[in-house]
Design an enzyme around this catalytic site. Structure first.
Site, short mmCIF file in Angstrom:
data_model
loop_
_atom_site.label_atom_id
_atom_site.label_comp_id
_atom_site.label_asym_id
_atom_site.label_seq_id
_atom_site.Cartn_x
_atom_site.Cartn_y
_atom_site.Cartn_z
N ARG A 6 1.63 -5.04 6.15
CA ARG A 6 1.14 -4.02 5.30
C ARG A 6 1.89 -2.75 5.53
O ARG A 6 2.23 -2.27 6.59
CB ARG A 6 -0.44 -4.04 5.95
CG ARG A 6 -1.12 -2.61 4.97
CD ARG A 6 -2.59 -2.69 5.14
NE ARG A 6 -3.20 -1.77 4.16
CZ ARG A 6 -4.38 -2.05 3.82
NH1 ARG A 6 -5.32 -2.82 4.40
NH2 ARG A 6 -4.82 -0.96 2.89
N HIS A 41 3.04 3.05 -9.16
CA HIS A 41 2.78 1.71 -9.25
C HIS A 41 4.27 1.23 -10.01
O HIS A 41 4.56 0.15 -9.78
CB HIS A 41 1.79 1.45 -10.20
CG HIS A 41 0.51 2.28 -9.51
ND1 HIS A 41 0.08 1.57 -8.25
CD2 HIS A 41 -0.73 2.72 -9.89
CE1 HIS A 41 -1.22 2.26 -7.84
NE2 HIS A 41 -1.56 2.74 -9.01
N ARG A 85 -11.33 2.32 -9.31
CA ARG A 85 -10.31 3.04 -9.67
C ARG A 85 -10.50 3.80 -10.96
O ARG A 85 -11.02 2.92 -11.94
CB ARG A 85 -8.95 2.66 -9.29
CG ARG A 85 -8.69 2.29 -8.16
CD ARG A 85 -7.30 1.90 -8.02
NE ARG A 85 -6.71 1.66 -6.60
CZ ARG A 85 -5.85 2.04 -5.73
NH1 ARG A 85 -4.89 2.18 -6.36
NH2 ARG A 85 -5.73 1.50 -4.62
N GLU A 117 -11.78 -4.78 -5.29
CA GLU A 117 -12.38 -3.34 -5.26
C GLU A 117 -11.46 -2.51 -5.99
O GLU A 117 -12.13 -1.08 -6.17
CB GLU A 117 -12.13 -2.98 -3.60
CG GLU A 117 -12.86 -3.71 -2.74
CD GLU A 117 -14.23 -3.87 -2.88
OE1 GLU A 117 -14.93 -3.02 -2.94
OE2 GLU A 117 -14.60 -5.16 -3.02
N ASP A 142 0.82 -1.09 0.04
CA ASP A 142 -0.06 0.32 -0.07
C ASP A 142 0.85 1.30 0.04
O ASP A 142 1.98 1.22 0.37
CB ASP A 142 -0.86 -0.11 1.25
CG ASP A 142 -1.99 0.83 1.10
OD1 ASP A 142 -2.32 1.54 -0.07
OD2 ASP A 142 -2.84 0.79 1.98
N ARG A 168 0.41 9.14 -10.08
CA ARG A 168 0.27 7.82 -9.42
C ARG A 168 0.65 6.75 -9.89
O ARG A 168 1.26 5.72 -9.54
CB ARG A 168 -1.43 7.57 -9.23
CG ARG A 168 -2.10 8.67 -8.30
CD ARG A 168 -3.47 8.26 -8.31
NE ARG A 168 -3.58 6.98 -7.91
CZ ARG A 168 -3.61 6.51 -6.44
NH1 ARG A 168 -3.57 7.25 -5.58
NH2 ARG A 168 -3.97 5.17 -6.27
N LEU A 194 10.88 -21.26 -4.29
CA LEU A 194 9.90 -20.49 -3.68
C LEU A 194 8.62 -20.23 -4.55
O LEU A 194 8.95 -20.21 -5.69
CB LEU A 194 10.42 -18.83 -3.67
CG LEU A 194 9.50 -17.63 -3.13
CD1 LEU A 194 9.58 -17.71 -1.58
CD2 LEU A 194 10.15 -16.33 -3.45
N ASN A 236 1.40 3.42 -2.93
CA ASN A 236 2.14 3.75 -4.26
C ASN A 236 1.78 5.03 -4.75
O ASN A 236 2.45 5.95 -5.26
CB ASN A 236 1.85 2.78 -5.29
CG ASN A 236 2.16 1.30 -5.09
OD1 ASN A 236 2.89 1.09 -4.48
ND2 ASN A 236 1.93 0.51 -5.97
N GLY A 237 0.33 5.45 -4.48
CA GLY A 237 -0.14 6.64 -4.98
C GLY A 237 0.40 7.60 -4.09
O GLY A 237 0.84 8.64 -4.61
C1 FPP Z 1 -1.76 0.20 -3.47
O1 FPP Z 1 -1.01 1.70 -3.65
C2 FPP Z 1 -1.17 -0.43 -4.36
C3 FPP Z 1 -2.01 -1.31 -5.36
C4 FPP Z 1 -2.96 -0.97 -6.10
C5 FPP Z 1 -1.48 -2.75 -5.21
C6 FPP Z 1 -0.27 -3.06 -5.65
C7 FPP Z 1 0.25 -2.69 -7.12
C8 FPP Z 1 1.53 -2.70 -7.39
C9 FPP Z 1 2.75 -2.89 -6.51
C10 FPP Z 1 1.50 -2.15 -8.88
C11 FPP Z 1 2.55 -3.34 -9.70
C12 FPP Z 1 1.77 -4.63 -9.66
C13 FPP Z 1 2.38 -5.44 -10.18
C14 FPP Z 1 1.91 -7.03 -10.05
C15 FPP Z 1 3.31 -5.31 -11.29
P1 FPP Z 1 -2.08 2.77 -3.79
O2 FPP Z 1 -2.38 3.00 -5.10
O3 FPP Z 1 -3.54 2.40 -2.95
O4 FPP Z 1 -1.68 3.95 -2.91
P2 FPP Z 1 -2.38 4.93 -2.11
O5 FPP Z 1 -3.11 4.12 -1.11
O6 FPP Z 1 -1.14 5.67 -1.35
O7 FPP Z 1 -3.04 5.70 -3.06
#
Ligand code: FPP
Length: 228
Positions: free
Chosen positions: A176, A31, A66, A62, A14, A27, A126, A16-17
């Site tokens: 997490r 990712h 987005r 869910e 969690d 954003r 693994l 990335n954004g």
């Molecule tokens: C949460 O960040 C992340 C996700 C949407 C799931 C994980 C996705 C990746 C790590 C991208 C790459 C995945 C693969 C399998 C290549 P968020 O966007 O919810 O962050 P935020 O809560 O800060 O907005």
């Protein structure tokens, strides 16, 4: 000596954004960076002898809510990731598996997922599981429906465990990132006795050093599984 070795690690990635926003980036850059972290952490797990399985929550049921462009980006990123990762899976002995309802994905992406599963199925170092269009309640309901279809009149815990997509593999440790402290419909059955670790670190900033510290803390814990 550990009470129980760390065999199955699960991670809710969690942040990335927020990572991208902090840098004034789109954003999608978050990712991209998050996908790199999956690589690094998987390699670490492959080198860490007690870990047999690492499961990442990559796309929840869910996440379709987005914006369309972000969903499309995530699908493309997954495809690119699997394509690029195949030689590394082979080199590091990593078996790739997907859980979740991948039938909602495009045919080419489904084919990429199937092909990667097939090509890596004999790797033994693994297992890397990506939860894709995954939701734990749906997984449990599906297991129960399979049992009903088989004509089962009474269902045991063992029955459910063996009909989940992650067959009978309890999670030892769940991490997490990003400071949120929720399970978010991830592996509800398999997490029953899991240790939980929450860190404020945003997923793209998560390092093998921090993972090693969390694992070290885990190894100090005495897991009682309801006993004394
Ligand atoms: C949460 O960040 C992340 C996700 C949407 C799931 C994980 C996705 C990746 C790590 C991208 C790459 C995945 C693969 C399998 C290549 P968020 O966007 O919810 O962050 P935020 O809560 O800060 O907005």
């Amino acid at each position: 000596m550990l009470d129980t070795p760390l065999k199955h690690l699960a991670i809710i990635m969690d942040g990335n954004g927020r990572w991208a926003k902090k840098r004034g980036l789109n954003r999608t850059k978050g990712h991209d960076a998050g996908a790199e972290t999956i690589r690094t952490i998987t390699t670490y797990c492959a080198e860490h002898s007690s870990i047999e399985t690492v499961t990442f929550y990559a796309f929840s049921t869910e996440n379709w809510k987005r914006p369309k462009l972000e969903v499309e980006f995530l699908m493309k990123l997954l495809d690119k990731y699997l394509q690029k990762e195949l030689p590394t899976y082979q080199k590091n002995g990593v078996r790739f598996q997907a859980i979740g309802d991948i039938e909602a994905f495009s045919k080419p992406l489904q084919a990429r997922i199937q092909k990667t599963q097939e090509r890596t199925q004999h790797n033994q170092n693994l297992t890397q599981i990506l939860a894709l269009n995954y939701g734990a309640r749906a997984e449990i309901v599906s297991a129960v429906n399979h049992l009903i279809a088989k004509g089962k009149m009474a269902i045991t815990q063992e029955d459910i465990s063996t009909h989940l997509q992650t067959p009978y593999s309890d999670i030892d440790l769940l991490i997490r990132t990003s400071g949120e402290e929720r399970i978010s419909n991830f592996l509800l059955w398999q997490l029953s006795y899991s240790e939980l670790a929450f860190t404020p670190t945003l997923w793209p900033d998560f390092t093998t050093k921090e993972l090693a510290t969390i694992i070290e803390n885990f190894s100090q814990r005495h897991r009682r599984f309801g006993g004394l």
